[in-house]
Design an enzyme around this catalytic site. Structure first.
Site, PDB file in Angstrom:
ATOM      1  N   SER A  66     -46.780 -25.458  43.358  1.00 14.88           N
ATOM      2  CA  SER A  66     -46.184 -26.201  44.470  1.00 14.88           C
ATOM      3  C   SER A  66     -44.702 -25.932  44.676  1.00 14.88           C
ATOM      4  O   SER A  66     -44.104 -26.519  45.579  1.00 14.88           O
ATOM      5  CB  SER A  66     -46.403 -27.704  44.244  1.00 14.88           C
ATOM      6  OG  SER A  66     -47.770 -28.002  44.243  1.00 14.88           O
ATOM      7  N   GLU A  90       0.784  -1.228   0.000  1.00 16.72           N
ATOM      8  CA  GLU A  90       0.000   0.000   0.000  1.00 16.72           C
ATOM      9  C   GLU A  90       0.823   1.288   0.000  1.00 16.72           C
ATOM     10  O   GLU A  90       0.343   2.315  -0.469  1.00 16.72           O
ATOM     11  CB  GLU A  90      -0.940  -0.004   1.223  1.00 16.72           C
ATOM     12  CG  GLU A  90      -2.018  -1.056   1.181  1.00 16.72           C
ATOM     13  CD  GLU A  90      -3.071  -0.759   0.119  1.00 16.72           C
ATOM     14  OE1 GLU A  90      -3.363   0.430  -0.120  1.00 16.72           O
ATOM     15  OE2 GLU A  90      -3.582  -1.718  -0.487  1.00 16.72           O
TER      16      GLU A  90
END
Length: 792
Positions: free
Chosen positions: A471, A192
């Site tokens: 319960s 680059e």
């Protein structure tokens, strides 16, 4: 010699004619220069300030990450090969030779694992190579592979389970330039920006060279922008990507200013952390560290030459060279990058040729950068962090949230929900489910399932759903009773005949057993195991609804109305609230606030806050009462409403558990625990319609499906403070007596002794024996509370 005469008047006239034009030109030039400088200098100063401010913000754009708990391997740990592999896969380990960090190798029962270093709540955990031997569903040994010696324990780096983003959904993980492979740093420059180390932000020579290379090749092989210019026009400094002279001019000014303000190392490090490398839906992938995870599922340091070249090549256009969607274009681009690296002398001929022929090496699916794989659990994490970290402060601050989640427990909980609801859904209305799994030792939440679509964000039933618990409250009524050993024990005979309770408004409450029958005089342990309502109400009225309400508030912060219906579960609660309540019993009487977060670390790995505090030891009375209830609920599994678990092969875990069913079968509950885990499960539907399910036929099936795969130690109840005796009738006796049962009492409160009767009669009441004909069919008909009218 002739003398030449000058016409002085003519010369003077000429000067007078030209002088005004020259003066005007000079004036305009000076004016333009003045105006230019007058604008350019302030504008440059403004841009300089903007560069400094925005450049410095890079460190705050990192998302906060949420990690599971680290897996700690130690001899005796309950774990099998399937579960270990699940944990390793979740943490991104690769199967290989077990020598490179983040890899493992398996040979039979022997595993060689190379962990990565990481920061935990108690400090830095260094990388380590270990050998682990499994056998019999547990860890047999753990050895340090380098020193060839046994170790007590070894922690593996945790899986990342979620990412909390700020305003922009960007995946990024900051790295220092020293942490980036040298070949990636030099290869990026070779491809680059070859003159990066010498230019001033722009590179005129590079522009000319790029133009020549592109003209010669007939394609755009090199760009004219430097790395500094690329950084300037990226999202970091807020410059758009439109191709205009204004944009280019601003880009050049930004690049020059960055070069003037910062050294090359700082700029390159910023670029490596900012570069755009891909997209997954709305989630942008920024930085080489996140890119390595996204494309290869690896850490930077583990990338091969060809993977580095591909990553560098992708910089030019992540969409155009997407290796998953456009593999040929990606391969061609990688070849160009490898060629530049080879030409620059970064790789030799042999490596260049090998890398050219190598496969792309990308994972089929994006690596470990997914935003949120476990929404229900992460929802709990967010809620627990909210009081210390506002949402806008938490997201995007680069923090590390170390959670208590177990990837394997979460996977098995999700699997249990999926398989069970699929089998039940064929003959019932659409069902939903919720699961909360905790560690019985420290209260850490190990798994949360908020619904059958557990990958989807939405209503979190594990935390938000308020449903009648039925319960599930009965054990806590008996807990208060057993706290009075002079009055109650597991062997106490209680009356299960028809009962009536006069209410304050003059009405009478007459709850009945779910099977419509009375069972006469039964032992308290059997009334609990069989979930009888009538005997429960009698004991509950002696204890008092007000004391029950106080207990629920103390243990779980539950605010319940002290009405008689509370005895049979007359309160609506979430699975998470019930998990908090049952944690008291499962932990042996310790009050342990549940927590999904172990601690929070800053971006440097320093601990900011810890939440995994060691709970206070249980008080003696609490511990004894908890042990007694645990024994009673183990009886519920062996010969009570949860006995199908034994048929499912889970008797080996000696679990304790309680079923629960709300009115008309709308809600199915089960809370059960082993030596390692507590899990509370709810099944129902969002329309609050009848499901036809009891606790044992709905929620308990999910619990069973989960624990059939989740390794766990058997539940062992300690004897401290207990006195185990053989009983018959209302007295203790000899173990040889026919019909005698062995039950625990609070030490010092066992009933008096009586020898075996001479006739040796066998007690025939079905509650004292096997549980009667219902046991043949595995029915769960005694855990439903009273009707809606009765509950009111």
């Amino acid at each position: 010699m002739a003398r030449i005469d000058y016409d002085e008047d003519a010369d003077a006239s000429a000067d007078d004619t030209s002088a005004p034009w020259l003066r005007r030109l000079a004036t305009w030039a000076l004016a333009v220069i003045g105006l230019g400088l007058g604008f350019l200098i302030p504008y440059t100063l403004y841009l300089n300030h903007e560069v400094g401010e925005r450049f410095g913000q890079l460190r705050w754009q990192v998302p906060t990450r949420v990690f599971a708990r680290p897996l700690q391997l130690s001899p005796g740990l309950a774990i099998d090969a399937r579960t270990l592999k699940t944990e390793l896969d979740a943490a991104g380990y690769r199967e290989g030779d077990g020598r490179r960090e983040g890899s493992y190798e398996r040979s039979g029962n022997r595993w060689r694992i190379s962990s990565r270093g990481f920061h935990d709540v108690d400090g830095v955990v260094k990388p380590r190579r270990i050998e682990v031997v499994l056998g019999g569903g547990r860890v047999v040994s753990v050895r340090d592979a380098a020193r060839r010696e046994s170790v007590k324990a070894a922690r593996l780096d945790p899986a990342r389970i979620a990412t909390l983003y700020g305003q922009q959904q960007e995946e990024r993980r900051l790295v220092r330039i020293d942490e980036v492979p040298e070949l990636l740093v030099t290869g990026l420059q070779a491809v680059e920006d070859r003159d990066f180390n010498s230019h001033i932000g722009i590179d005129l020579t590079g522009m000319v060279r790029a133009a020549f290379v592109n003209l010669r090749s007939g394609e755009t092989r090199q760009g004219a922008s430097t790395l500094t210019q690329q950084l300037a026009r990226s999202g970091l400094l807020g410059i758009g990507r439109e191709q205009t002279l204004t944009r280019k001019g601003k880009e050049i000014l930004y690049a020059l200013l960055m070069e003037a303000r910062y050294d090359k190392r700082t700029i390159l490090e910023a670029y490596l952390n900012q570069v755009y490398l891909g997209q997954r839906g709305a989630q942008a992938i920024h930085g080489v560290a996140a890119g390595a995870e996204f494309w290869f599922g690896r850490d930077l340091k583990d990338l091969s030459t060809e993977q580095i070249a591909l990553l560098v090549g992708i910089v030019k256009g992540p969409s155009a060279y997407d290796p998953r969607r456009r593999p040929e274009a990606a391969r061609e681009r990688r070849a160009i990058a490898l060629g530049e690296m080879h030409e620059a002398g970064l790789i030799d001929d042999a490596e260049y040729k090998r890398a050219l022929d190598a496969p792309l090496g990308v994972t089929k699916t994006p690596g470990h950068v997914a935003a949120n794989r476990f929404p229900a659990f992460v929802d709990l994490v967010r809620r627990q962090l909210a009081r210390d970290y506002p949402a806008n402060e938490l997201a995007g601050a680069g923090l590390r949230v170390m959670s208590s989640m177990s990837p394997s427990a979460q996977a098995y909980a999700e699997g249990g929900v999926t398989r069970t609801l699929k089998s039940l859904g064929k003959r019932r209305a659409p069902l939903q489910a919720a699961v909360v799994v905790t560690d019985v030792e420290d209260g850490g939440v190990r798994a949360v399932v908020g619904g059958k679509d557990f990958d989807t964000h939405g209503f979190n039933r594990a935390i938000e759903a308020q449903r009648p618990v039925g319960s599930l409250l009965k054990p806590f009524v008996y807990l208060l009773a057993l706290a009075e050993p002079q009055k109650f024990s597991l062997a106490t005979w209680v009356d299960d005949s028809a009962v009536q309770v006069k209410l304050g408004d003059g009405k009478t409450w007459a709850p009945k057993n779910s099977d419509g029958r009375s069972h006469g005089s039964v032992r308290l342990v059997d009334a609990l195991a069989q979930s009888y309502n009538q005997s429960m109400v009698r004991v509950g009225m002696q204890v008092g609804p007000a004391r029950i309400a106080d207990l629920l508030r103390t243990l779980a912060g539950i605010d319940a109305r002290p009405h008689p219906s509370l005895i049979l579960g007359g309160t609506d609660q979430s699975p998470y609230a019930m998990a908090q309540l049952y944690q008291f019993v499962a932990s042996g009487g310790e009050i342990q606030p549940l927590h999904a977060v172990r601690g929070v670390l800053d971006s440097e790995g320093r601990a900011l806050k810890r939440y995994d505090k060691t709970p206070a030891p249980a008080q003696e009375g609490d511990a004894i009462a908890a042990r007694l209830i645990t024994v009673g609920l183990q009886q519920a599994v062996t010969n009570g409403t949860g006995r199908q678990l034994v048929g499912d092969g889970l008797g080996r875990l000696s679990p304790a558990g309680k079923t629960g069913t709300s009115n008309d079968g709308r809600d199915s509950w089960f809370a059960g625990w082993t030596g390692d885990y507590l899990a509370v499960v709810w099944v129902g539907n969002d329309q609050n319609e009848t499901t036809g399910l009891y606790g044992a036929t709905g929620a308990m099936r999910i619990w069973s499906a989960m624990f059939s795969r989740l390794p766990s130690a058997p539940l062992q109840v300690g004897d401290e403070g207990l006195d185990w005796q053989w009983v018959i009738g209302s007295n203790t006796t000899d173990p040889e007596c026919a019909g005698a049962r062995r039950l625990p009492f609070v030490a010092g409160f066992a009933p008096s002794y009586t020898p075996c009767p001479a006739s040796q009669p066998v007690y025939e009441d079905e509650s004292e024996g096997s549980g009667g004909w219902r046991e043949w069919f595995g029915l769960d008909r005694n855990d439903a509370p009273a009707t809606e009218e009765e509950r009111e």
